[in-house]
Structure formats: C-alpha cells, structure tokens
Scaffold this motif. Structure first.
Motif, PDB file in Angstrom:
ATOM      1  N   ARG A 197       0.828  -1.202   0.000  1.00 22.34           N
ATOM      2  CA  ARG A 197       0.000   0.000   0.000  1.00 22.34           C
ATOM      3  C   ARG A 197       0.867   1.258   0.000  1.00 22.34           C
ATOM      4  O   ARG A 197       0.560   2.227  -0.716  1.00 22.34           O
ATOM      5  N   ARG A 198       1.928   1.257   0.765  1.00 20.95           N
ATOM      6  CA  ARG A 198       2.822   2.409   0.808  1.00 20.95           C
ATOM      7  C   ARG A 198       3.418   2.675  -0.574  1.00 20.95           C
ATOM      8  O   ARG A 198       3.445   3.821  -1.033  1.00 20.95           O
ATOM      9  N   GLU A 199       3.869   1.645  -1.233  1.00 23.56           N
ATOM     10  CA  GLU A 199       4.476   1.821  -2.557  1.00 23.56           C
ATOM     11  C   GLU A 199       3.453   2.296  -3.580  1.00 23.56           C
ATOM     12  O   GLU A 199       3.786   3.085  -4.477  1.00 23.56           O
ATOM     13  N   GLU A 200       2.210   1.815  -3.452  1.00 25.46           N
ATOM     14  CA  GLU A 200       1.149   2.255  -4.363  1.00 25.46           C
ATOM     15  C   GLU A 200       0.896   3.754  -4.212  1.00 25.46           C
ATOM     16  O   GLU A 200       0.812   4.490  -5.213  1.00 25.46           O
ATOM     17  N   ILE A 201       0.773   4.211  -2.980  1.00 29.61           N
ATOM     18  CA  ILE A 201       0.514   5.632  -2.735  1.00 29.61           C
ATOM     19  C   ILE A 201       1.707   6.476  -3.176  1.00 29.61           C
ATOM     20  O   ILE A 201       1.534   7.534  -3.801  1.00 29.61           O
ATOM     21  N   GLU A 202       2.902   6.017  -2.891  1.00 27.43           N
ATOM     22  CA  GLU A 202       4.097   6.764  -3.293  1.00 27.43           C
ATOM     23  C   GLU A 202       4.169   6.925  -4.810  1.00 27.43           C
ATOM     24  O   GLU A 202       4.491   7.998  -5.317  1.00 27.43           O
ATOM     25  N   ALA A 203       3.869   5.846  -5.547  1.00 23.47           N
ATOM     26  CA  ALA A 203       3.919   5.904  -7.007  1.00 23.47           C
ATOM     27  C   ALA A 203       2.857   6.842  -7.558  1.00 23.47           C
ATOM     28  O   ALA A 203       3.124   7.656  -8.458  1.00 23.47           O
TER      29      ALA A 203
ATOM     30  N   SER B 139      -3.295   5.861   8.194  1.00 24.76           N
ATOM     31  CA  SER B 139      -2.084   5.211   7.685  1.00 24.76           C
ATOM     32  C   SER B 139      -1.814   5.595   6.229  1.00 24.76           C
ATOM     33  O   SER B 139      -0.652   5.745   5.824  1.00 24.76           O
ATOM     34  N   ASP B 140      -2.861   5.772   5.423  1.00 22.27           N
ATOM     35  CA  ASP B 140      -2.686   6.213   4.041  1.00 22.27           C
ATOM     36  C   ASP B 140      -2.111   7.629   3.994  1.00 22.27           C
ATOM     37  O   ASP B 140      -1.224   7.937   3.194  1.00 22.27           O
ATOM     38  N   ILE B 141      -2.652   8.485   4.841  1.00 22.94           N
ATOM     39  CA  ILE B 141      -2.170   9.867   4.895  1.00 22.94           C
ATOM     40  C   ILE B 141      -0.713   9.894   5.327  1.00 22.94           C
ATOM     41  O   ILE B 141       0.099  10.655   4.783  1.00 22.94           O
ATOM     42  N   LEU B 142      -0.376   9.047   6.284  1.00 24.90           N
ATOM     43  CA  LEU B 142       1.001   9.000   6.762  1.00 24.90           C
ATOM     44  C   LEU B 142       1.952   8.554   5.659  1.00 24.90           C
ATOM     45  O   LEU B 142       3.083   9.038   5.562  1.00 24.90           O
TER      46      LEU B 142
ATOM     47  N   ASN C 277       4.985  10.859   4.615  1.00 24.82           N
ATOM     48  CA  ASN C 277       6.372  10.403   4.659  1.00 24.82           C
ATOM     49  C   ASN C 277       7.061  10.532   3.313  1.00 24.82           C
ATOM     50  O   ASN C 277       8.291  10.438   3.226  1.00 24.82           O
ATOM     51  N   ASN C 278       6.268  10.754   2.262  1.00 23.64           N
ATOM     52  CA  ASN C 278       6.827  10.973   0.931  1.00 23.64           C
ATOM     53  C   ASN C 278       6.867  12.460   0.577  1.00 23.64           C
ATOM     54  O   ASN C 278       7.047  12.819  -0.579  1.00 23.64           O
ATOM     55  N   GLY C 279       6.662  13.322   1.582  1.00 28.30           N
ATOM     56  CA  GLY C 279       6.830  14.754   1.381  1.00 28.30           C
ATOM     57  C   GLY C 279       5.561  15.564   1.219  1.00 28.30           C
ATOM     58  O   GLY C 279       5.612  16.792   1.165  1.00 28.30           O
ATOM     59  N   GLN C 280       4.391  14.915   1.114  1.00 29.88           N
ATOM     60  CA  GLN C 280       3.141  15.648   0.954  1.00 29.88           C
ATOM     61  C   GLN C 280       2.751  16.313   2.274  1.00 29.88           C
ATOM     62  O   GLN C 280       2.812  15.683   3.329  1.00 29.88           O
ATOM     63  N   ARG C 281       2.331  17.588   2.207  1.00 29.62           N
ATOM     64  CA  ARG C 281       1.973  18.292   3.426  1.00 29.62           C
ATOM     65  C   ARG C 281       0.556  18.871   3.410  1.00 29.62           C
ATOM     66  O   ARG C 281      -0.020  19.115   4.465  1.00 29.62           O
ATOM     67  N   HIS C 282      -0.017  19.109   2.255  1.00 32.12           N
ATOM     68  CA  HIS C 282      -1.368  19.666   2.177  1.00 32.12           C
ATOM     69  C   HIS C 282      -2.377  18.544   1.946  1.00 32.12           C
ATOM     70  O   HIS C 282      -2.282  17.796   0.966  1.00 32.12           O
TER      71      HIS C 282
ATOM     72  N   ILE D 211      -4.551   9.555  -6.199  1.00 35.88           N
ATOM     73  CA  ILE D 211      -3.476   9.296  -5.235  1.00 35.88           C
ATOM     74  C   ILE D 211      -3.793   8.077  -4.373  1.00 35.88           C
ATOM     75  O   ILE D 211      -2.985   7.162  -4.238  1.00 35.88           O
ATOM     76  N   PHE D 212      -4.990   8.064  -3.801  1.00 34.82           N
ATOM     77  CA  PHE D 212      -5.333   7.040  -2.820  1.00 34.82           C
ATOM     78  C   PHE D 212      -6.195   5.905  -3.378  1.00 34.82           C
ATOM     79  O   PHE D 212      -6.420   4.907  -2.683  1.00 34.82           O
ATOM     80  N   GLY D 213      -6.699   6.066  -4.603  1.00 35.56           N
ATOM     81  CA  GLY D 213      -7.603   5.070  -5.144  1.00 35.56           C
ATOM     82  C   GLY D 213      -9.012   5.292  -4.633  1.00 35.56           C
ATOM     83  O   GLY D 213      -9.244   6.059  -3.701  1.00 35.56           O
TER      84      GLY D 213
END
Length: 245
Positions: A11-17, A50-53, A57-62, A235-237
């Motif tokens: 899931r982390r890799e999916e959101i990052e991509a 957890s999705d937001i995190l 963690n990939n730099g998104q802030r807004h 981003i999140f599906g």
C-alpha cells in the motif's frame, strides 16, 4: 498525537507511485502561473490515517477533508505540520470545531457573508496568532444542487472578508463545477472562475489564487491557471464511502 499504524509495504508503494505521478504533473505546470506556484492538496476523505502517513512520509503536506469530524480526528493523531484544508460544505454550527484545529491551513468553501463572519469570530475566539486562509466557493454552473456563492455575489463576499473579517485572509476563489463542464475543453466553469478572479483583482487590487480541478481534470485546470488542485482517487484510489455522523 497518538501513534498511527504504518501502512503495509504494498500500500505504501502504491501511494508513493501515485503521488509521484500526480506531483510530476503539477510541477510541469509551474510555468503557467509563476506568481502562484501550483499547490497539490491530497484529498484524504474516508481514507485511514495510515494512508495519509504514507503520503506525508513521501513529502506531501497539504491534505483536504470534506467532513469536520473526520478532519478533527485525523488532525489529532497525525503530525502537527500537516496543512489541513477543509473542502466540504461548511455549516455555521461547525465553525467552532474547525477553529479548534491549530494546523487548519485553509477553508475553501466560504459561501456567504454570514459564514465568513462566523468563521472569523470562531478563529479569533480560538486565539490563533495568524489569519486563516479562505477561498470563496463559487457556483460557476448555476446548479441548484451545487454549493457556493452565486457569481454576482462574489464581490460582496470578498469585500466583507476584506473589510470585516480581520482574522481571515482571502486567498482565492474555488469551484467544483458541473459534470457536464468537466467533459468540455476548455471547461466553461474554469473559464468563468478565471474571469471572476481577473475582475476581482482589477476592482479590488487583489492577487487571488484559483482552486479548481480534481482527479479527473486537474491537469486541464492547471493549463488554465489553477494554483490549487484537489486530488483524491488518483493518489489514494477509490473507496466506498463510510457513514459519518
């Protein structure tokens, strides 16, 4: 802040991509409007912390939320340097709860002079040292079902914010637009918002931003000068809505 469960690796890799793809598209448009570099708001409604995190963690802030309760709950358990945007229909009786979120960065859905005053008073009562960014939501498609200020009322609301609401900072105009308009190129709702922005800037000496464009049309919105895009499913599906009180 309570501990938030880390997302699984897949899931982390999916959101990052997904975030990288959307972020690249946003950055490519930065030359369209050099005065206001485009801002990506990751719409996280219905998504777990957890999705937001993972995005954080990939730099998104807004991040954008549609429901006051959900925003308040997530703000309490996620990092305090997140910039929260409230992008749902605002209710006067929820202004106090919104104002209690210290890292609320913007409310994008001001749709009347009365609600601007109510939010201003709530923000002042909460004792924040800085002004709260706000956008005026405009009903550019003149649909009865759509929220937002009628186009001929925008100037009046803008003047009220500027003259009476010292704890609010008018950042720009926002529209959702019609489904029909989203399939047209150029999108007539986006063009109307651009024209309204230009008229207000000229009349009132402002330098307003444009919040327009979502997952299906944010790239087109950026082409027309959007400075703030609200992207969720790209981003999140997609996810089935949950019941909210």
């Amino acid at each position: 802040m309570t501990a938030v469960q880390q997302p699984g690796t897949e899931r982390r890799e999916e959101i990052e991509a997904n975030l990288a793809d959307v972020g690249d598209a946003v950055q490519r448009s930065s030359s369209v409007n050099s005065t206001h570099p485009p801002r990506l708001v990751a719409v996280s409604k219905y998504k777990p912390a957890s999705d937001i995190l993972a995005a954080y963690n990939n730099g998104q802030r807004h991040f954008g939320e549609n429901y006051v309760q959900e925003l308040c709950e997530k703000a309490a358990e996620l990092p305090s340097d997140i910039n929260w945007h409230f992008i749902g229909r605002i209710q006067s009786n929820k202004c106090k709860a919104l104002a209690a979120v210290s890292n609320l960065w913007a409310v994008e859905t001001i749709d009347s002079e009365a609600k601007a005053r109510k939010l201003n008073d709530a923000w002042e009562s909460a004792g924040h040292p800085h002004a709260l960014n706000v956008f005026i939501q405009v009903n550019t498609s003149d649909e009865e079902s759509k929220g937002g200020v009628e186009q001929h009322q925008v100037e009046g609301v803008a003047c009220t914010i500027a003259e009476e609401c010292k704890k609010l900072r008018l950042l720009g105009l926002m529209t959702i637009g019609s489904i029909e308009g989203s399939h047209q190129c150029p999108n007539p709702d986006f063009l109307r918002l651009c024209q309204l922005r230009d008229d207000l800037n000229a009349k009132l000496g402002l330098n307003l931003e444009l919040s327009m464009g979502m997952s299906d049309d944010f790239e087109h919105a950026l082409e027309l000068g959007a400075t703030n895009v609200r992207v969720g499913s790209r981003i999140f599906g997609s996810r089935a809505p949950k019941a909210l009180q």
